[in-house]
Design a protein around this motif. Structure first.
Motif, PDB file in Angstrom:
ATOM      1  N   GLU A 174      45.195  45.652  42.002  1.00 32.20           N
ATOM      2  CA  GLU A 174      45.268  45.424  40.570  1.00 32.20           C
ATOM      3  C   GLU A 174      44.845  43.984  40.236  1.00 32.20           C
ATOM      4  O   GLU A 174      44.089  43.729  39.292  1.00 32.20           O
ATOM      5  CB  GLU A 174      46.669  45.691  40.041  1.00 32.20           C
ATOM      6  CG  GLU A 174      47.037  47.167  40.062  1.00 32.20           C
ATOM      7  CD  GLU A 174      48.435  47.403  39.509  1.00 32.20           C
ATOM      8  OE1 GLU A 174      49.053  46.451  38.984  1.00 32.20           O
ATOM      9  OE2 GLU A 174      48.942  48.544  39.628  1.00 32.20           O
ATOM     10  N   ILE A 175      45.409  43.065  41.032  1.00 35.13           N
ATOM     11  CA  ILE A 175      45.106  41.659  40.747  1.00 35.13           C
ATOM     12  C   ILE A 175      43.627  41.375  40.987  1.00 35.13           C
ATOM     13  O   ILE A 175      42.959  40.671  40.194  1.00 35.13           O
ATOM     14  CB  ILE A 175      45.969  40.746  41.622  1.00 35.13           C
ATOM     15  CG1 ILE A 175      47.438  40.870  41.221  1.00 35.13           C
ATOM     16  CG2 ILE A 175      45.516  39.294  41.531  1.00 35.13           C
ATOM     17  CD1 ILE A 175      48.388  40.136  42.121  1.00 35.13           C
TER      18      ILE A 175
ATOM     19  N   SER B 244      41.207  43.361  40.696  1.00 34.33           N
ATOM     20  CA  SER B 244      40.346  44.062  39.733  1.00 34.33           C
ATOM     21  C   SER B 244      40.366  43.426  38.333  1.00 34.33           C
ATOM     22  O   SER B 244      39.543  43.753  37.480  1.00 34.33           O
ATOM     23  CB  SER B 244      40.763  45.531  39.650  1.00 34.33           C
ATOM     24  OG  SER B 244      42.102  45.632  39.166  1.00 34.33           O
ATOM     25  N   MET B 245      41.341  42.551  38.060  1.00 37.08           N
ATOM     26  CA  MET B 245      41.434  41.912  36.741  1.00 37.08           C
ATOM     27  C   MET B 245      40.420  40.791  36.619  1.00 37.08           C
ATOM     28  O   MET B 245      40.357  39.908  37.477  1.00 37.08           O
ATOM     29  CB  MET B 245      42.840  41.378  36.510  1.00 37.08           C
ATOM     30  CG  MET B 245      43.861  42.480  36.315  1.00 37.08           C
ATOM     31  SD  MET B 245      45.504  41.802  35.972  1.00 37.08           S
ATOM     32  CE  MET B 245      46.425  43.314  35.806  1.00 37.08           C
ATOM     33  N   ARG B 246      39.634  40.834  35.465  1.00 40.16           N
ATOM     34  CA  ARG B 246      38.610  39.847  35.205  1.00 40.16           C
ATOM     35  C   ARG B 246      39.022  38.878  34.090  1.00 40.16           C
ATOM     36  O   ARG B 246      38.610  37.744  34.070  1.00 40.16           O
ATOM     37  CB  ARG B 246      37.301  40.522  34.797  1.00 40.16           C
ATOM     38  CG  ARG B 246      36.772  41.481  35.861  1.00 40.16           C
ATOM     39  CD  ARG B 246      36.314  40.736  37.082  1.00 40.16           C
ATOM     40  NE  ARG B 246      35.789  41.653  38.100  1.00 40.16           N
ATOM     41  CZ  ARG B 246      35.967  41.506  39.361  1.00 40.16           C
ATOM     42  NH1 ARG B 246      36.699  40.492  39.797  1.00 40.16           N
ATOM     43  NH2 ARG B 246      35.436  42.349  40.212  1.00 40.16           N
ATOM     44  N   GLU B 247      39.885  39.359  33.194  1.00 36.87           N
ATOM     45  CA  GLU B 247      40.293  38.515  32.090  1.00 36.87           C
ATOM     46  C   GLU B 247      41.496  37.702  32.488  1.00 36.87           C
ATOM     47  O   GLU B 247      42.451  38.225  33.053  1.00 36.87           O
ATOM     48  CB  GLU B 247      40.619  39.356  30.843  1.00 36.87           C
ATOM     49  CG  GLU B 247      39.417  40.153  30.335  1.00 36.87           C
ATOM     50  CD  GLU B 247      39.780  40.978  29.106  1.00 36.87           C
ATOM     51  OE1 GLU B 247      40.977  40.868  28.656  1.00 36.87           O
ATOM     52  OE2 GLU B 247      38.927  41.710  28.620  1.00 36.87           O
ATOM     53  N   ARG B 248      41.446  36.430  32.115  1.00 37.74           N
ATOM     54  CA  ARG B 248      42.515  35.521  32.474  1.00 37.74           C
ATOM     55  C   ARG B 248      43.811  35.875  31.772  1.00 37.74           C
ATOM     56  O   ARG B 248      44.886  35.859  32.357  1.00 37.74           O
ATOM     57  CB  ARG B 248      42.129  34.090  32.127  1.00 37.74           C
ATOM     58  CG  ARG B 248      40.919  33.606  32.915  1.00 37.74           C
ATOM     59  CD  ARG B 248      40.547  32.219  32.443  1.00 37.74           C
ATOM     60  NE  ARG B 248      39.366  31.740  33.182  1.00 37.74           N
ATOM     61  CZ  ARG B 248      38.773  30.592  32.932  1.00 37.74           C
ATOM     62  NH1 ARG B 248      39.233  29.765  31.969  1.00 37.74           N
ATOM     63  NH2 ARG B 248      37.694  30.224  33.616  1.00 37.74           N
TER      64      ARG B 248
ATOM     65  N   GLN C 131      44.855  38.670  30.598  1.00 40.78           N
ATOM     66  CA  GLN C 131      45.461  39.913  31.102  1.00 40.78           C
ATOM     67  C   GLN C 131      46.209  39.656  32.404  1.00 40.78           C
ATOM     68  O   GLN C 131      47.302  40.156  32.627  1.00 40.78           O
ATOM     69  CB  GLN C 131      44.363  40.962  31.316  1.00 40.78           C
ATOM     70  CG  GLN C 131      44.945  42.295  31.750  1.00 40.78           C
ATOM     71  CD  GLN C 131      43.867  43.344  32.010  1.00 40.78           C
ATOM     72  OE1 GLN C 131      42.661  43.042  31.938  1.00 40.78           O
ATOM     73  NE2 GLN C 131      44.311  44.556  32.276  1.00 40.78           N
ATOM     74  N   LEU C 132      45.615  38.869  33.354  1.00 36.40           N
ATOM     75  CA  LEU C 132      46.270  38.558  34.630  1.00 36.40           C
ATOM     76  C   LEU C 132      47.565  37.797  34.401  1.00 36.40           C
ATOM     77  O   LEU C 132      48.613  38.123  34.991  1.00 36.40           O
ATOM     78  CB  LEU C 132      45.317  37.756  35.512  1.00 36.40           C
ATOM     79  CG  LEU C 132      45.911  37.242  36.843  1.00 36.40           C
ATOM     80  CD1 LEU C 132      46.309  38.418  37.727  1.00 36.40           C
ATOM     81  CD2 LEU C 132      44.931  36.337  37.552  1.00 36.40           C
TER      82      LEU C 132
ATOM     83  N   GLU D 237      50.288  40.097  32.930  1.00 39.18           N
ATOM     84  CA  GLU D 237      50.860  41.194  33.735  1.00 39.18           C
ATOM     85  C   GLU D 237      51.317  40.763  35.142  1.00 39.18           C
ATOM     86  O   GLU D 237      51.883  41.561  35.884  1.00 39.18           O
ATOM     87  CB  GLU D 237      49.814  42.306  33.876  1.00 39.18           C
ATOM     88  CG  GLU D 237      49.440  42.933  32.540  1.00 39.18           C
ATOM     89  CD  GLU D 237      48.451  44.059  32.716  1.00 39.18           C
ATOM     90  OE1 GLU D 237      48.143  44.389  33.918  1.00 39.18           O
ATOM     91  OE2 GLU D 237      47.979  44.616  31.732  1.00 39.18           O
TER      92      GLU D 237
END
Length: 476
Positions: free
Chosen positions: A238-239, A241-245, A247-248, A251
């Motif tokens: 999950e971590i 795959s996250m591209r937006e700062r 969002q990371l 979550e």
């Protein structure tokens, strides 16, 4: 019928002729016959010996008719000697015996010595060797010797046959006894084996159960670890795959909480009870076996009422030693008044019993067993007929119940502990070196009353505090 009559007449004539050719003194055939003045005939040796033994200086007479002659005068009768020799050669009807000669005197063996059981001549009968022996003419000795020999041999044969039968019975009884002892040994070892096998099975079962519990817990731990690994792997995906700062950062807290990062990866795992399964296993089993061992060392105590006035007992009545002065106590019929002995409080009327005595610190002693009815007030020997079965150390030697000069256990003079085993039904008292259970001796008797352990210390002239007999009590 006529032949029988003729045969009888011939036999009668032969007997009459044999009598006529016999010396009146020795009642045997003439040997070197001589004729006296009166005409009577005798053996030369016989008549000369008779006259010599008479000791008469003069007036020597004929032994048969008593006619006197003035001197020792005899005349050889060669005709009579030839007749006797011819008759002996012919022999009686049906006989063909060759006369035997004495190798020493070269005379015919006409006498039989009953003492030495041998044929001898007249000269031998007057010798120093046979002078006082019982000698008989051959014709009279035959039947007596034959009857006596037959009776002697029959009696001895009967003795040997009886002994043979008794030995056969003894062999059977010995084999039967050995078989019974073997059965008893097999039964006792089987009981020990059964006990060990049961303990082995129980211990293995506990080991398997505990091992299964440990393994089950470890399997559960592995499943929990696998679950946590899966959560962490998912969080990583999950971590990554996250591209937006935003969002990371928004979550990340929730993702990490799902991973349960506060729990340590190393879980508390159970262990086998190594101390129980890898400890002094044999010693543990040996201690547990004492509950089934029979007979085990009995915890005896001494009977103060039976103790001699020359003895002193410890407070717990497990030790006895001599005292320098006799103690004044009321008369007691149970007390040993002559010997310095003492009995145990425990007596036995059945079963098998075993006890041990520490004898290391005393120079001379007597230990064993005694009947309840033994004489406690007289100087009786401490032997089996008097109701004592004992082992003793005296002058550095160990002696068995028979008090023999030599015994099978004399080589065990350095005994430190003596074991005594009483088998009431079998009537046996056995002694052992209790350190290694080496057998010393066994006595067999028939018990009909209560049997007590018996102890008698022989203190030295200078008493020491540790010089005592001590009853061994097994403490585990």
């Amino acid at each position: 019928m006529a032949r029988a009559t003729v045969g009888c007449k011939r036999q009668e004539m032969a007997d009459n002729l044999s009598a006529d050719l016999s010396c009146p003194i020795c009642i045997d055939f003439f040997s070197e016959p001589v004729t006296l003045v009166c005409g009577h005939n005798f053996c030369k040796d016989c008549i000369l010996a008779t006259w010599t033994q008479s000791g008469q200086a003069g007036g020597i007479s004929c032994p048969q008719c008593r006619q006197e002659t003035g001197r020792l005068e005899v005349k050889a009768n060669r005709l009579l000697a030839n007749i006797v020799e011819g008759f002996q050669r012919l022999g009686r009807p049906g006989a063909a015996e060759v006369p035997l000669k004495c190798s020493l005197h070269h005379q015919e063996l006409r006498l039989f010595c009953s003492d030495d059981l041998e044929l001898i001549c007249r000269a031998c009968s007057r010798s120093e060797e046979h002078r006082d022996h019982s000698c008989t003419v051959v014709k009279d000795a035959y039947e007596v010797c034959k009857a006596n020999s037959i009776q002697l041999l029959q009696n001895r044969l009967k003795e040997y046959r009886e002994t043979h039968t008794a030995t056969g019975l003894k062999i059977s009884k010995t084999l039967e006894h050995a078989s019974c002892l073997q059965d008893q040994m097999v039964a006792e070892f089987a009981e020990l084996q059964r006990f060990l096998q049961e303990r082995e099975r129980a211990l293995i079962q506990r080991l398997k159960g505990e091992a299964q519990a440990v393994v089950s817990q470890l399997v559960a731990n592995m499943a929990l670890i696998s679950t946590r690994c899966a959560r962490i792997e998912q969080a990583l995906e999950e971590i990554q795959s996250m591209r937006e700062r935003t969002q990371l950062l928004k979550e990340i807290k929730c993702i990490l909480q799902r991973c349960d990062l506060h729990s340590k990866p190393v879980l508390k795992t159970p262990k086998l009870s190594v101390g129980e399964f890898n400890g002094p296993l044999q010693y543990t089993m040996w201690k547990q076996m004492l509950n089934i061992i029979s007979p085990a060392p009995a915890p005896l105590t001494l009977d103060a009422e039976s103790a001699s006035l020359g003895l002193v007992l410890s407070k717990d009545h497990t030790m006895v030693k001599g005292r320098s002065k006799l103690k004044e106590l009321p008369h007691n019929r149970k007390r040993f008044s002559y010997y310095g002995g003492v009995l145990a409080q425990q007596g036995f009327t059945s079963g098998r019993h075993y006890w041990e005595i520490d004898v290391e610190n005393i120079g001379e002693w007597i230990v064993g067993a005694a009947k309840e009815s033994v004489d406690r007030h007289s100087a009786v020997a401490l032997t089996m007929p008097n109701g004592f079965w004992v082992l003793r150390l005296w002058n550095g030697n160990v002696y068995g119940p028979q008090h023999a000069v030599e015994s099978d256990c004399c080589q065990n003079a350095n005994l430190k502990k003596v074991g005594v085993c009483l088998d009431y039904e079998r009537g046996q008292v056995s002694f052992y070196n209790a350190d290694d259970m080496t057998h010393l001796s066994t006595s067999t008797d028939r018990f009909t009353e209560k049997i007590y352990p018996f102890f008698l210390p022989f203190p030295k002239m200078v008493l020491k505090d540790n010089e005592a007999l001590k009853l061994f009590h097994l403490k585990l």
